[in-house]
Every structure is written in structure tokens, then in C-alpha cells.
Design an enzyme around this catalytic site. Structure first.
Site, PDB file in Angstrom:
ATOM      1  N   HIS A 298       0.671  -1.220   0.077  1.00  0.00           N
ATOM      2  CA  HIS A 298       0.017  -0.017   0.028  1.00  0.00           C
ATOM      3  C   HIS A 298       0.837   1.484  -0.198  1.00  0.00           C
ATOM      4  O   HIS A 298       1.692   1.439   0.929  1.00  0.00           O
ATOM      5  CB  HIS A 298      -0.855  -0.010   1.367  1.00  0.00           C
ATOM      6  CG  HIS A 298      -1.796  -0.975   1.411  1.00  0.00           C
ATOM      7  ND1 HIS A 298      -1.983  -1.688   2.453  1.00  0.00           N
ATOM      8  CD2 HIS A 298      -2.702  -1.671   0.386  1.00  0.00           C
ATOM      9  CE1 HIS A 298      -3.219  -2.720   1.915  1.00  0.00           C
ATOM     10  NE2 HIS A 298      -3.496  -2.466   1.091  1.00  0.00           N
ATOM     11  N   PHE A 472       4.143  -0.281   4.899  1.00  0.00           N
ATOM     12  CA  PHE A 472       4.852  -1.567   5.682  1.00  0.00           C
ATOM     13  C   PHE A 472       3.933  -2.533   5.532  1.00  0.00           C
ATOM     14  O   PHE A 472       3.990  -3.347   6.175  1.00  0.00           O
ATOM     15  CB  PHE A 472       5.192  -1.114   7.052  1.00  0.00           C
ATOM     16  CG  PHE A 472       5.777   0.398   7.322  1.00  0.00           C
ATOM     17  CD1 PHE A 472       6.840   0.862   6.691  1.00  0.00           C
ATOM     18  CD2 PHE A 472       5.078   1.034   7.901  1.00  0.00           C
ATOM     19  CE1 PHE A 472       7.179   2.109   6.768  1.00  0.00           C
ATOM     20  CE2 PHE A 472       5.230   2.658   8.278  1.00  0.00           C
ATOM     21  CZ  PHE A 472       6.450   3.229   7.734  1.00  0.00           C
ATOM     22  N   HIS A 473       3.176  -2.749   4.213  1.00  0.00           N
ATOM     23  CA  HIS A 473       2.487  -4.105   4.249  1.00  0.00           C
ATOM     24  C   HIS A 473       2.932  -4.777   2.935  1.00  0.00           C
ATOM     25  O   HIS A 473       2.002  -5.054   1.885  1.00  0.00           O
ATOM     26  CB  HIS A 473       1.004  -3.680   3.914  1.00  0.00           C
ATOM     27  CG  HIS A 473       0.613  -2.463   4.986  1.00  0.00           C
ATOM     28  ND1 HIS A 473      -0.374  -1.840   4.695  1.00  0.00           N
ATOM     29  CD2 HIS A 473       0.854  -2.657   6.168  1.00  0.00           C
ATOM     30  CE1 HIS A 473      -0.830  -1.293   6.012  1.00  0.00           C
ATOM     31  NE2 HIS A 473      -0.008  -1.881   7.028  1.00  0.00           N
ATOM     32  N   PRO A 474       4.152  -5.289   2.663  1.00  0.00           N
ATOM     33  CA  PRO A 474       4.507  -6.135   1.572  1.00  0.00           C
ATOM     34  C   PRO A 474       3.924  -7.463   1.621  1.00  0.00           C
ATOM     35  O   PRO A 474       3.903  -8.021   2.588  1.00  0.00           O
ATOM     36  CB  PRO A 474       5.887  -5.947   1.675  1.00  0.00           C
ATOM     37  CG  PRO A 474       6.395  -5.929   3.430  1.00  0.00           C
ATOM     38  CD  PRO A 474       5.247  -4.980   3.721  1.00  0.00           C
TER      39      PRO A 474
END
Length: 548
Positions: A298, A472-474
Site C-alpha cells: 500500500h 509497511f504492508h509487503p
């Protein structure tokens, strides 16, 4: 004599912690977990506001950098990842957000049996100890993971939520319940003013069992194969210049390194795109072109307004105020040091035709220095971050060299797809309307970023490329799908296609991005996978009216 365990788990992060706990429930099963980082003793890990410190602490953080992307304004974006027991759940913003039911139904529609929303909901419930309101159809009350609601009552937060309601966005008491959309204080994994990481909730209880061996400072350099079967793991004890060691797995090697490290370890071990492996002189053990491809994340521009007539967190964390707050936390476990980076969550639509909310916005009565995430500004400010929940753009994670101590190449390709650019601009417009809403007027001095001069869609997009960052949503770099899908890396049991004794279990297996922060779903994935590994029947699918 080679040490042998039933299961060797690579990575003691969110997924690895849950797996260690569940697999070791069987006293006859021996489990070894390898974690590249140290133990999670550092006080900043456990203090909720400590995330500002761990954000850049290389002792507990991989501190990766992304490649410059087509829409990052020439910037390389910083990509922190947890490198300690509990992984990123030990350094993240403690947010608990599951996503929408359509997210998981889409996974099932892509050919992954048993991953629709009615199938995964029982695992979300099983994990969770929900403190506070919530319908027990959707929420769990006696799991390992404590979930509470933000208890900081702030006039700016209340005014923001009233502003959202003035724009027709309803107040939603539980975005992890029947429906996500609406506005509310955020839910988080905090108990009595302390972080509840996956290590706190799962790994530390499991370590008391004699059949669990957790090894820190154990940097994995490769998986050992006999033919197409994974039989063990190579690692260096003590990092790059440490002792090279090997251990064996009787039953399975489980890769839970996360969206960046899991594909990296597979590629270093000879599993991946033949062209990539050969270009680094690595023998191709198994050609699997999907490894590392499909990365999604995101991307959030953060809109900032200057604040008048009230103190924001920017001022509360300085001088005497900070000492007062430190004392408050020490005596009551409340106040500023018990806070998360985000206070309020808002889920809404970018347009009239969107059938489920495709925008996520967060509000915090604070603002950060330009280009320095994690450093608060000196003057009063408030921030709305806005992002597209289900981006279409995809990037990749690829090894930089055959050296396991070199960080991988991380190219996220934010906003490469036109729909992503449209939705991110719609999010910025909504953020602007929220900040300028009637209930916030007494406190709203002026819009600082993107600023009143920036009006057209092209100008807003330019502002997003200039200041947007990762949330920080890989995920999605070892995607779950049928064997005939060219992008698939694992099957719906999370076994690596064409290999034996090898699974990937973490956020990398997500076939596509979900409408949420990823930690809650990563824990769910691991819990569900533990039943598959143990051959236990899954709980009965949830009976929900909307699926009747």
C-alpha cells in the site's frame, strides 16, 4: 553428528511464532526455529511508542531500501522489517485489521480451496482474545492474541470522526466485524500499555516446552535439497562472519521469512526464475518463475494540516511534558507512551460505483518531519494518510547477488497501473475534505501538504509521488495458486510447487493484496497452515447469513 528436528522453521516472525506454538503442541514433535536477529528483550519493542525508535534500529530491523520506482519522484523509499523474535510484529504500529470478506473470497476464486472468508473466519476467531465490543459471530474471546481498542480520548480525534460523519461516513464500532467501512478508533495488539507481539502471544509460551529450540543470530544462507526434497537448512551462527552450520528436518522445512526474505532464500537455494539464478551463477534446483514476482504494497501520501487552539502530540513529547507522560506511563501504563502511530481508522469509497470500500485513511493528531518518517515536527500538526486498499500494480523481489548477506532488490512499482493513480488521487481529495470539515474548523489553521495551491488531479498525483511512502504492508511474492498458474509458487496447502518437504508460510503467499494491514492475516495464515501440517481437520466453515 548432524542435528535433526522434525520441522525447521526459517524466521521467528509473526508466522514463525504461531507455527512454533501450534506444531510443538504435539510433545513428540521437535521444532527448531532460526531467527537472524536477536531476542526481543529491548524495552523499545514493548513500549508502544517505542516504534519511533525501532523504526531505524538496525539491531532489530533489516532496514531495507526500495529501488526508485516510476512514481516515487526519484526517491528510494525506506522499508523497515522486523529482525528479532516476533519479526515485524515486534516493531510495527500494533494495528489489528483483518480486511474485507471479499479479499479472501477472491483468493478462493483464484483456485485456492479452503481460503474463502467462511473458511478463514474460524481461524481469526481462534487466535483472538478480543477485549471490548464485538459480535461473537466474528470475534474470538479466548485466543492467544489480545486485541483492544485505542483508549486515548482526544478532542482532535473526536472532531475528525464527527467530520467524517458530516460527510456521510458512518461511525463503525467494529471494522473487524460484519462490515469494514466507516470510521472508528483503531484496534490494536496492546494489553495494559504493553505491545502484544507474535513472540509475546505465541513464541515465548512455546519456548517453555522441551521440544522447542529457538536460535537467534542465525542467518539462513540456503536450504539443503536431496533431489527435489528439502532436507535441511544452512545458516551462519552470529551473522556474516559467524560459524557456518547445518541442521536437518525429518519432516519439513518451513520458510517464514516474510515477503522480502522468503523469496530471497528460495532464490539463493536455486528455486526461482532460471534466468535470474543463472545470471548470479546459482545452480537451478527447480525452475519456478513466480518466486519473488508479484510484490504488492500500500502506497500512502500523507496530508498534513497545521493546528490551532489545541496541543497536538508534537508538543506533548517535548521537555517537561514528556517527563510527565513518562511518569504517567510508568504508574498507569496510559498516556502518550502507550500510543500507536495511528489513532483513528476510516474506510470509504473512491467513487459511487465502488461496491466495497477501496480507500483506507488514518488520522493522527501529530505530524512528521518531511522525508523523515518517525520524527515528529516541532509545530502543532495533524495528519491523514490515505491509500488504495487493493492496488493492481505489482513489483518484485530479486537477489542482488549470490551472497546471502546482500539485501535483495525490492521494486514495488507503486502506481504503475492507471487505476492505482486514480484511486490515490481520490484518497487525497477525501483527506482534504476531512481535514477541512466543519467539526475540525476550530482547530484547522491551514493545509500544509499538499497545500491549497495544489488542485488538479495531475498536481495531486505529482504531490503523491513526491511524498508518498510505504505503509509497511509487503506481500504476494510467493503466491498461492494452482500448479498451472505461471505466477504460483505454492499450492493451497502452502507446499512449494514441484518440491517436497518445503512450504512457505507468511504474507508472501497472499495471491493478491488485501484491504488491510497484513499482520492479522499473516497470523491467521500460519494458524491455518499449522492444522494442514499436522493433518488436523479445519474447523467448520462459518455459517454467515450473507453466504446462505
Amino acid at each position: 553428528m548432524m542435528e535433526t528436528f522434525d520441522y525447521v522453521i526459517i524466521g521467528a516472525g509473526s508466522a514463525g511464532s504461531v507455527l512454533t506454538n501450534r506444531l510443538s503442541e504435539d510433545a513428540a514433535t521437535r521444532v527448531c526455529v532460526l531467527e537472524a536477529g536477536p531476542s526481543d528483550w529491548h524495552p523499545y519493542i514493548h513500549l508502544p511508542a517505542g516504534f519511533i525508535k525501532t523504526f531505524h534500529m538496525k539491531s532489530v530491523n533489516w532496514a531495507y531500501q526500495q529501488e526508485v520506482g516510476p512514481y516515487t519522484g526519484g526517491r528510494s523509499i525506506y522499508a523497515p522489517r522486523g529482525k528479532t523474535l516476533g519479526g515485524s510484529s515486534s516493531i510495527n504500529g500494533h494495528i489489528y485489521n483483518r480486511g474485507q470478506r471479499q479479499d479472501f473470497d477472491t483468493w478462493a476464486q483464484l483456485g485456492n480451496r479452503g481460503w474463502g472468508y467462511p473458511d478463514v473466519l474460524p481461524y481469526f476467531r481462534r487466535m483472538e482474545r478480543r477485549v471490548g465490543e464485538g459480535d461473537d459471530t466474528y470475534r474470538g474471546r479466548d485466543g492467544n492474541l489480545t486485541v483492544t481498542t485505542m483508549d486515548w480520548q482526544d478532542p482532535l480525534c473526536e472532531a475528525f470522526m464527527n467530520g467524517a460523519m458530516s460527510l456521510g461516513i458512518p461511525r463503525n464500532p467494529d471494522y473487524n466485524g460484519q462490515i469494514q467501512e466507516g470510521v472508528s478508533y483503531c484496534q490494536r495488539t496492546i494489553l495494559n500499555g504493553l505491545r502484544v507481539s507474535a513472540a509475546t502471544a505465541y513464541l515465548h509460551p512455546a519456548r517453555k516446552r522441551p521440544n522447542v529450540d529457538v536460535r537467534t543470530h542465525a542467518h539462513v544462507t540456503g536450504i539443503i535439497f536431496e533431489g527435489k526434497r528439502a532436507v535441511g537448512v544452512r545458516y551462519n551462527r552470529g551473522g556474516k562472519y559467524g560459524d557456518p552450520l547445518e541442521i536437518r528436518a525429518n519432516k519439513e522445512v518451513i520458510l517464514s521469512g516474510g515477503a522480502y526474505n522468503s523469496p530471497q532464500v528460495l532464490q539463493l537455494s536455486g528455486v526461482g526464475s532460471p534466468d535470474l539464478l543463472q545470471s548470479h551463477g546459482i545452480e537451478v534446483r527447480h525452475a519456478l518463475p513466480g518466486v519473488g514476482e508479484g510484490l504488492q504494497d500500500h502506497y500512502a501520501p500523507r496530508s498534513v494540516a497545521r493546528v490551532k487552539n489545541i496541543k497536538t502530540i508534537n508538543e506533548l513529547r517535548r521537555g517537561l511534558s514528556l517527563w510527565v507522560e513518562a511518569l504517567k506511563w510508568a504508574t498507569t501504563r496510559r498516556g502518550l507512551l502507550s500510543l500507536s502511530p495511528t489513532m483513528v481508522y476510516c474506510f470509504w469509497h473512491s467513487g459511487e460505483t465502488t461496491e466495497s470500500s477501496d480507500l483506507q485513511l488514518t488520522f493522527t493528531p501529530a505530524s512528521y518531519k518531511e522525508g523523515v518518517q518517525g520524527q515528529l515536527e516541532d509545530e502543532p500538526g495533524m495528519t491523514v494518510a490515505s491509500w488504495q486498499q487493493r492496488p493492481e500494480s505489482r513489483g518484485y523481489v530479486r537477489i542482488r547477488s549470490a551472497d546471502p548477506f546482500q539485501p535483495p532488490i525490492i521494486q514495488t512499482n507503486y502506481l504503475a497501473e492507471e487505476i492505482d493513480r486514480r484511486v490515490v488521487v481520490a484518497g487525497m481529495k477525501l483527506a482534504r475534505r476531512l481535514l477541512a470539515s466543519e467539526p475540525l474548523k476550530p482547530y484547522f489553521a491551514y493545509e500544509d501538504f499538499p497545500g491549497p495551491k495544489v488542485q488538479g488531479d495531475d498536481e495531486l498525483l505529482a504531490a503523491a509521488t513526491e511524498r508518498g511512502t510505504t505503509t509497511f504492508h509487503p506481500g504476494c511474492t510467493c503466491r498461492m495458486g494452482p500448479a498451472d498458474a505461471p505466477w504460483a509458487v505454492v499450492d493451497d496447502q502452502l507446499r512449494v510447487h514441484g518440491m517436497e518437504g518445503l512450504r512457505v508460510i507468511d504474507a508472501s503467499i497472499m495471491p493478491r493484496m488485501i484491504s488491510a494491514n497484513l499482520n492479522a492475516s499473516t497470523l491467521m495464515i500460519a494458524d491455518k497452515a499449522s492444522d494442514m501440517i499436522r493433518g488436523k481437520a479445519a474447523p467448520a466453515a462459518a455459517k454467515l447469513a450473507e453466504y446462505a
